[in-house]
Design a protein around this motif. Sequence first.
Motif, PDB file in Angstrom:
ATOM      1  N   SER A 129       0.843  -1.196   0.000  1.00 28.92           N
ATOM      2  CA  SER A 129       0.000   0.000   0.000  1.00 28.92           C
ATOM      3  C   SER A 129       0.878   1.245   0.000  1.00 28.92           C
ATOM      4  N   VAL A 184      -5.586  -1.154  -8.485  1.00 27.92           N
ATOM      5  CA  VAL A 184      -5.338  -0.137  -7.466  1.00 27.92           C
ATOM      6  C   VAL A 184      -6.673   0.131  -6.804  1.00 27.92           C
ATOM      7  N   ASN A 185      -6.691   0.015  -5.519  1.00 28.02           N
ATOM      8  CA  ASN A 185      -7.934   0.200  -4.743  1.00 28.02           C
ATOM      9  C   ASN A 185      -9.071  -0.634  -5.340  1.00 28.02           C
ATOM     10  N   MET A 216      -5.252   7.194  -8.346  1.00 35.01           N
ATOM     11  CA  MET A 216      -4.959   7.062  -6.917  1.00 35.01           C
ATOM     12  C   MET A 216      -5.819   8.049  -6.148  1.00 35.01           C
ATOM     13  N   LYS A 217      -5.894   7.828  -4.856  1.00 33.84           N
ATOM     14  CA  LYS A 217      -6.671   8.748  -4.021  1.00 33.84           C
ATOM     15  C   LYS A 217      -5.777   9.255  -2.894  1.00 33.84           C
ATOM     16  N   ASN A 228      -3.394   3.789  -0.578  1.00 33.69           N
ATOM     17  CA  ASN A 228      -3.793   3.157  -1.839  1.00 33.69           C
ATOM     18  C   ASN A 228      -3.288   1.723  -1.841  1.00 33.69           C
ATOM     19  N   GLU A 229      -4.205   0.860  -2.123  1.00 33.94           N
ATOM     20  CA  GLU A 229      -3.846  -0.559  -2.159  1.00 33.94           C
ATOM     21  C   GLU A 229      -3.368  -0.897  -3.575  1.00 33.94           C
TER      22      GLU A 229
END
Length: 849
Positions: A486, A515-516, A540-541, A545-546
């Motif tokens: 992450s 991603v997420n 991404m946030k 972020n996974e």
Amino acid sequence: MGMSLISVHCFVLVLVLQLAVGNAGNVSFDTRSFIIDGQRKLLISAAIHYPRSVPAMWPGLIQLAKEGGANVIESYVFWNGHELSPDNYYFGGRYDLVKFVKTVQQAGMYMILRIGPFVAAEWTYGGVPVWVHYVSGMEFRTDNEPWKHYMKKFTTYIVNLMKKEKLFASQGGPIIMSQIENEYGYYEGYYGDGGKRYAKWAAEMALSQNTGVPWIMCQQWDTPDPVINTCNGFYCHDFTPISPHSPKIWTENWPGWFKTFGSMDPHRPVEDVSFAVARFFQKGGSGNNYYMYHGGTNFGRTAGGPFITTSYDYDAPIDEYGLPRLPKWGHLKELHGAIKLCENALLHGKRTNLSLGPLLEADVYTDSSGLCAAFLSNSDNKTDSVVKFRNMTYHLPAWSVSILPDCKNVVYNTAKVGSQTSVVDMVPEDFQPSVVSPDEDLKALQWEVFLEKPGTWGYPDFNITGFVDNINTTKDITDYLWVTTSVYVDEKFLKNSSSPVLLVKSKGHAMHVFVNQKLQGSASGNGTVFPFDVKIPITMKAGNNEIALLTMTVGLPTAGPGYEWIGSGLTSVEIQGLNNKILNLTEVSWDYKVGLLGEFLDLYKGEGLKSTKWVSTANPPKQRPLTWYKVLVDHPSGNDPVGLDMIHMGKGLAWLNGEEIGRYWPRKSSKHDACVDHCDYRGSFSPNKCSTGCGEPTQRWYHVPRSWFKPSGNVLVIFEESGGDPTQIRFSKRRAAGFCSLVSEDHPTISVESWTTATEETHDKKATAQLHCPSNTRISAIKFASFGNPSGACGSFSQGNCHDPNSASVVEKICLNRSKCSIELSEENFDLSSCSGTIRRLAVEAVCS
Ligand code: GAL
């Protein structure tokens, strides 16, 4: 005159001085040929790999090879299908080697057993079990004690199994020769002195097995006597074995080629295959093995490569589904018949070579009793020639061989294809809802799904900084390895950023980036370059972020020096564009998980099919990554072979009733590849010479053997990696839509079939077109018929400017409602005054039903 053409060489007794005969029970050999039970033999061998079809298909395939003129069946032995872990042997189902060899025996054919146990064969890891690589101190295929130990142990196991069942010819069985190693000559140099010692050891180890039948080594130029060195290639007429005592044997004659996902569809024209075979026998060859005669299917995860397709059709004389490929199968059948007519002269006569002009030659086999057979060849790749031989003139098309079993009459020319052709279709059939559910827990007429979540499931198997090798980690129990981490992103970084991009470098083979929980993109190498280096834009946030990378192998390497060390998996991961910097993730901490949750739950077989994880739905999700689908279906109607149409799916694995159909991936080849509309068979062949299918999926249909179906309640399970529409999956039936014959007036007039009854009068007979329907069918319609100068190919014939208008009615009268028919290109049937001066042809397309 009426004298039988063949009476001259009918009752010939030849005593041949047998040179340096190898001693191996009732199978021996000398420089001319194998000698089986005292008789010299020409060997026409058909490679059929037992695990590439199913036991229910074996008798039919073997019979079709026999009908096609083969007297030998050849197979490798597939070590990793048999020794699943040390001393844990499996010989069931498709791996029932004893049953396969006995089926060959029952068909009255011989068997060549290529034990290897390294085999290459486009089979995962070249046939060697992956666990062998992890034995301490192991190095494959060189003078290495652990390798020699396991290689000898498995070879001995197989030899003892065959001996126990009395399957060697020396025991009255069908096995007339065995192979040790495979094409080691190419790699021996790489292994230095160890390589030399190993090759010698392998030969001695094989001989010490005392099978009572000869051993061979292919493409091995220092084979010690009495092991025979043999040739592999598209052509082997120039090959000479190193020992003066060995016969000239061609172990791998490739009548087509294999495919990798994303490649074109290779074809080898039958005119060229038959030219190569005729040249081989012309030049003293005595054994030819078609690799493959039936290629079959790489079921489950047995395909190697990486990227070898699930289909191993190989453009072989019998197609993947078990149908004769026409005209290839038919033209080769006639070739084998023609060679057989010359067998006595070839094996007992003396060869004389005559030049008939540049690239034109005759090889004539004669003996003192008057026996005579000749092969006239034109090796020019462009120019047809007319040659004079024994006071007669012969027309020799470019790149062709004419066979004259009596040194006078041509029974066969490799470039003149008289055999019928077929057009084969895949006819879609709607899924039939299952009438009866085999189990109350399984509901018919319904889809069930299991939605796999991206990333590590359960606990990670381990966590480390940096990357591992996929094969070392999965040990190949699965294709899949989750690699997850992450990344925390500060809100202000995101604001200052251009769109982030993930940069991934990998040794291969393929990967999906999540991603997420959202699929961002996929990447993979290809059949020639396994590694990849890609940039995938990601969303991404702010905050955590996974990053979950589903990395995978797509079949393990199969050959090459040190191939067992070729790794797979990530080598570097970076994110570009965050705060306009590069964030290096190569040295961060990553969680690893081997395999998918669905695999762990065995969702595709046994009790796993009843798992409570499956959720019923009338509307299975479409284009959703990481989805398991299950549906109950009836078997497709009729008896035609079945393929699963996966054109609307992404990439994944499929099973029917727990049987492994294999990997599917309708990956397309580039439309800029070098495909051809028309293939010129003349000139040396190479795999890319005559390809089709540019811009199309390399493999759309996946063979599902009929014997895997039950009358109802068949469970189809699909694991889809990237997203597809499962409601569009169809079974398709493989069926010949039409049969064609295209014969020209100058076709040899005595067919192989009619040779023994041929007379001088029949020699004056006109060329004849033949049609033959598959069993239990009859000619129900004539779709096309034209005597004149028609053009095109089967399925797309068109009339030329010269056409006898009665063609269709004549052909209909002769052929309709018959299971086979012959149409003579004679005055009685056609208007021979039309387009006189040109060589006229008859083209017919018929429907059998
Ligand atoms: C040969 C090898 C076979 C097969 C073939 C190509 O070099 O011996 O096992 O891989 O190439 O299909």
